[in-house]
Write an enzyme that holds these catalytic residues in place. Structure first.
Site, PDB file in Angstrom:
ATOM      1  N   ASP A 503     135.156  16.008  31.430  1.00  0.00           N
ATOM      2  CA  ASP A 503     136.538  15.681  31.784  1.00  0.00           C
ATOM      3  C   ASP A 503     137.156  16.892  32.508  1.00  0.00           C
ATOM      4  O   ASP A 503     136.520  17.944  32.617  1.00  0.00           O
ATOM      5  CB  ASP A 503     137.280  15.383  30.470  1.00  0.00           C
ATOM      6  CG  ASP A 503     138.627  14.727  30.694  1.00  0.00           C
ATOM      7  OD1 ASP A 503     138.955  14.361  31.838  1.00  0.00           O
ATOM      8  OD2 ASP A 503     139.363  14.578  29.696  1.00  0.00           O
ATOM      9  N   ASP A 578     143.614   8.873  32.921  1.00  0.00           N
ATOM     10  CA  ASP A 578     144.630   8.746  31.881  1.00  0.00           C
ATOM     11  C   ASP A 578     145.676   7.692  32.248  1.00  0.00           C
ATOM     12  O   ASP A 578     146.759   7.999  32.730  1.00  0.00           O
ATOM     13  CB  ASP A 578     145.288  10.109  31.645  1.00  0.00           C
ATOM     14  CG  ASP A 578     144.273  11.132  31.157  1.00  0.00           C
ATOM     15  OD1 ASP A 578     143.171  10.715  30.718  1.00  0.00           O
ATOM     16  OD2 ASP A 578     144.556  12.328  31.220  1.00  0.00           O
TER      17      ASP A 578
END
Ligand code: NAG
Ligand code: NAG
Ligand code: NAG
Length: 904
Positions: A503, A578
């Site tokens: 990530d 996200d």
């Protein structure tokens, strides 16, 4: 009073809306190179080819390109690439500062094709390769590409081509080495160059036009519709490609987010063509679609035989790099997407289990929590294959360590998971905590593995651990070192079956400009970050991929990445980052993943439930239903959200989530077969309707549904309180579609209003397909691996159907040694035939348990199966109550052998 009102308004905004802080991110106007290039006037191109310098080889033509105004020379090369592709390459002849050439996007050097000169005059050269011709106009430079005589792509037709170069040394760099007389190879030149001073403007821009194109797609990653919208001064900002960690990104936006794939596909029923801009620097793309929102008049024009005025123009603007453009000549969507895959590669087949359900949260509290979540999922009969650990499993955000209290015994936890066939995925991010005593930081400092500032000091930013530095994955020594960290003896507590989530790899730097690394940071060999920015996430995941292969050579790695670039599909799956628990974010997940899939990354998913905030139960259920049909299926949630594992909800909600997961697991053989075919052909696993039905102009804007391969059309519910949805079923009156649940038959004549309860999420099998399923409900894909298949035979109007199935050991690379079974199923004249496509074998125990025929012939009394090992066997058949399906019971034949089943 006014003040009070304003304050109240602000409070309301803060309290009730979620939005990206746009002040953190640049507009084109705020980007000096974008502003400069957008300001270039059309029709005034200063660039001329000197055809007296023309050199012709079997595969390419070369000549000197001159900027007549600045009297600067460039080398121009046009190369024919195998598979109906052209490559146009332009770089400075004697660069003062050699420019970066993208290193990792291409899947090896593209194979060249034969090229011949058809015509040559003082101001043009006409060439031919495969089905295509191209005219190189010299004055000014203009490239026209023809497919079988039709002009389909024009480069620099509007004269926006710009190649900023360093005319003289800027005062800051006086006293540096003079430019070399012999430019040498690019690598030599680049590596021997040790200057990091400001170099002045070095942007590159060009226009490309697609005459007759109705629509243009591509340029992922954006939280936007599939079909690109017109942008332009005074209107929308250009589509921006600059990998960024955008907090609470907004939908319907051309703003940059996590990934950058500079490929576009221009489409009309007649031609689909594309261009791939091979550049890793920040890039903006203006789009002008002359027919935006006006398909109808184009249809009228085409039907009436008038020349359409449809046309799409694009203007690419990059901050630096060389000019390297691939022109992909189509002529259909499938061909063009394959051409892109031939350049950048396809995803290698993933482990079967990774197609199952992934349960994630920031964060599972401790090792008991992890074990309990799986236990509770088991109790509720929710299938699951992977559980994930976000950053909190580490000891103080130091990767490759475990929190000594919460995860004191990771081995026991992992063994507990693996005892029920589940696997663990842990996060490893690229920011490294600057803490004395942390082995990784100390090794990186001691060995000079970190990215540097422009002054040559170790770059320091702020991320999850606080003060952080960033390993430089352009440094071969750092790569080698990092690879070793994943071995089970180094990464203590892990096993061969732990997989990785990379990530924050844009990279995210909380205190950096636009939340990322400053552009003047330096990578190994003095590569400015500016030149490689969009590629760094790919460079990082490549190392992780190598590391997992080194750790476990005969198991297919699984890596999830957020940042991505062309070529990322060769190493990882991606997700849309996200997202937010809003209906609009659920709705945008399909167009986003479709765009990403056309951009080469089929293994795409969106976090179920939305990462930020709390979805209500209805939104959550709808999200699971939609997630069934996206290749990567993961639920994930922010640390501040309420727990939302499926078993925490009332029984009716649990039932719907369980049904969604079971529907997904039933279709794993379909997804798996499609991923195998993807590896071989490059065909995307999920597809927009226009891809499957390229001649239907009504489909060019449809992106609220998708096709899984060519056989399933899924149209999820993405609105609150919906009692029906309008589903567009394409293909005309002779195309049949069958509802996946009740087998009701529709024809492909356009819009249907389908009533939906909370239980219903419309999905259809396409008439003419055979869909392999595993219908026995189980707790994981691992536990289903020996289960038998049910074949769903969805008949077309001619009462025939066709499909494929791929079976192997589901996790190793043995399929590359012909250890697999690839079967073609065909139904015709009331006979179902199964036959092996390749001369291969794998000792599978899987067999065919049932055949369900949709839209079956009437009057069937039974069936006869014939195969080598079983001989001739009578089988029972039965219709359902409405005669909309016919079941053939217990064929019992192994998928390893050919067979026929004849209805009588
Ligand atoms: C878009 O294209 C149309 C048709 O070619 C042209 O008239 C218009 O000026 C263009 N708009 C922009 C913003 O370039
Ligand atoms: C896994 O954990 C559960 C719950 O703590 C326990 O009941 C079970 O025995 C464990 N299984 C193994 C194989 O350790
Ligand atoms: C049915 O068969 C005819 C004749 O072979 C063919 O032209 C047609 O495309 C087929 N229809 C479908 C729906 O496949």
């Amino acid at each position: 009073m006014a003040l009070m009102l304003k304050e109240l308004f602000c409070l309301l905004l803060i309290g009730f809306t979620v939005a990206v802080d746009k002040n953190n991110f640049k507009t084109c106007e705020q980007s000096s190179f974008c502003r400069r290039l957008r300001g270039v006037k059309p029709g005034e191109s200063k660039y001329q080819l000197n055809l007296e310098t023309l050199q012709v080889t079997d595969n390419s033509v070369e000549a000197v390109l001159v900027n007549t105004e600045a009297n600067a020379n460039f080398q121009f090369t046009l190369t024919a690439i195998a598979g109906n592709i052209f490559r146009v390459f332009i770089d400075e002849v004697k660069p003062l500062y050699p420019r970066y050439r993208v290193q990792y996007a291409l899947n090896g050097e593209p194979q060249v094709a034969k090229l011949e000169i058809l015509e040559r005059t003082s101001d043009l050269v006409k060439i031919k390769s495969e089905e295509n011709t191209a005219i190189i106009n010299a004055n000014p430079l203009k490239l026209e590409f023809y497919h079988k005589g039709d002009l389909v792509t024009i480069v620099n037709g509007r004269g926006l081509f710009t190649f900023e170069h360093y005319r003289t040394k800027t005062p800051e760099v006086e006293g540096q080495e003079p430019p070399q007389e012999d430019p040498g190879t690019w690598e030599e030149n680049f590596k021997s160059h040790h200057d990091s001073k400001p170099r002045g403007p070095e942007a590159i821009g060009f226009d490309v036009s697609f005459p007759d194109a109705l629509r243009i797609y591509g340029l992922p990653d954006h939280a936007d519709r599939l079909s690109l919208r017109s942008t332009g001064p005074g209107g929308l900002d250009p589509y921006r490609l600059y990998n960024l960690d955008v907090f609470e990104y907004e939908v319907d936006s051309t703003m940059a987010i996590y990934g950058a794939v500079p490929v576009v596909y221009a489409h009309s029923p007649k031609h689909t063509v594309g261009v791939f801009w091979h550049n890793a620097a920040e890039t903006w793309v203006d789009i002008n679609n002359s027919k935006d929102g006006n398909v109808v008049s184009s249809i009228v024009n085409l039907v009436s035989g008038h020349k359409t005025e449809a046309r799409v123009d694009a203007h690419f603007m990059s901050e630096t790099g060389v000019f390297d453009l691939f022109v992909m000549m189509g002529p259909k969507p499938k061909d063009t997407v394959r051409q892109f895959a031939s350049l950048t590669g396809a995803a290698p087949l993933q482990q079967y289990y990774t197609l199952g359900y992934h349960q994630c949260r920031w964060n599972y509290n401790d090792q008991d929590d992890v074990v309990n979540v799986i236990e509770n999922l088991d109790k509720g009969d929710f299938p699951v294959d992977f559980i994930w650990l976000d950053i909190e499993y580490t000891d103080g955000k130091k990767y490759f360590t475990w929190d000594p209290i919460k995860f004191s015994n990771p081995h026991a936890m992992i063994n507990n998971l693996t005892s029920t066939g589940r696997k663990l995925i842990v996060i490893i991010d690229p920011h490294i905590k600057r803490e004395n005593g942390y082995f990784l930081h100390e090794d990186a400092l001691a060995n000079d593995y970190y990215v540097k500032t422009k002054d040559g000091n170790v770059y320091e930013g702020w991320c999850w651990p606080g003060a952080s530095s960033y390993l430089d994955f352009y440094n071969p020594y750092a790569r080698e070192y990092f690879k070793g960290l994943y071995s089970v003896d180094k990464f203590k507590g892990t096993t061969d079956d732990v997989y990785i989530w990379n990530d924050m790899n844009e990279p995210s730097v909380f205190n950096g400009p636009e939340v990322t690394m400053p552009k003047d940071c330096l990578h190994y060999g003095n590569i400015e970050h500016r030149a490689v920015h969009n590629e760094v996430g790919l460079a990082y995941t490549m190392v992780t991929h190598d590391a997992l292969l080194q750790r476990t050579p005969n198991k297919r790695p699984f890596i999830l990445t957020r940042s991505h670039f062309p070529g990322s599909q060769r190493y990882c799956a991606m997700w849309t980052g996200d997202n937010d628990a809003q209906w609009s974010h659920l709705a945008i997940s399909y167009p986003m993943c479709l765009s990403v899939a056309l951009g080469g990354l089929s293994n795409c998913g969106a976090d179920i439930g939305g990462f930020f905030h709390n979805p209500d139960a209805e939104l959550l259920q709808r999200w699971y239903q939609a997630g069934v049909w996206l290749p990567f299926m993961r639920a994930h949630a922010h640390i501040d959200t309420r727990r939302r594992e499926p078993y925490l909800f009332p029984e009716d909600v649990q039932n719907r989530i369980r049904n969604s997961l079971r529907l997904r697991y039933a279709h794993l053989p379909l997804f798996y077969t499609l991923f195998w075919e993807h590896e071989i052909t490059g065909d995307p696993v999920i597809r927009p309707l226009f891809y499957e039905f390229p001649n239907d102009m009504n489909l060019v804007d449809v992106d609220n549904c998708l096709m899984v391969g060519s056989s399933v059309l899924a149209h999820p519910v993405t609105e609150a309180g919906a009692s029906s949805v309008t589903v567009h079923l394409p293909g005309g009156s002779s195309q049949y579609w069958y509802d996946v649940e009740d087998f009701r038959k529709y024809t492909g004549t356009g819009n249907y209003n389908i009533p939906v309860s909370l239980d219903k999420s419309p999905a259809f099998y396409r008439g003419g397909s055979i869909i392999p399923r595993k219908d026995r409900p189980r707790r994981s894909a691992e536990l289903m691996k020996h289960d038998p298949f049910t074949l769903y035979v969805a008949l077309d109007k001619n009462k025939s159907a066709q499909g494929t199935l791929f079976v192997d050991d589901y996790q190793s690379f043995e399929y590359r040694n012909k250890k697999y079974v690839y079967i073609n199923f065909n139904f015709e004249n009331n006979v179902l035939t199964g036959s092996l496509i390749d001369k291969t074998d794998y000792p599978t125990k899987e067999w065919i348990e049932r055949v369900v025929i949709l839209g079956p012939p009437s009057g069937v009394k039974g069936a006869t199966l014939k195969s080598k090992s079983l001989g001739e066997v009578k089988l029972e058949t039965s219709y359902d109550a409405e005669q909309s399906s016919l079941v053939i019971r217990k064929p019992g034949v192994s998928v390893r052998e050919s067979f026929t089943i004849k209805l009588f």
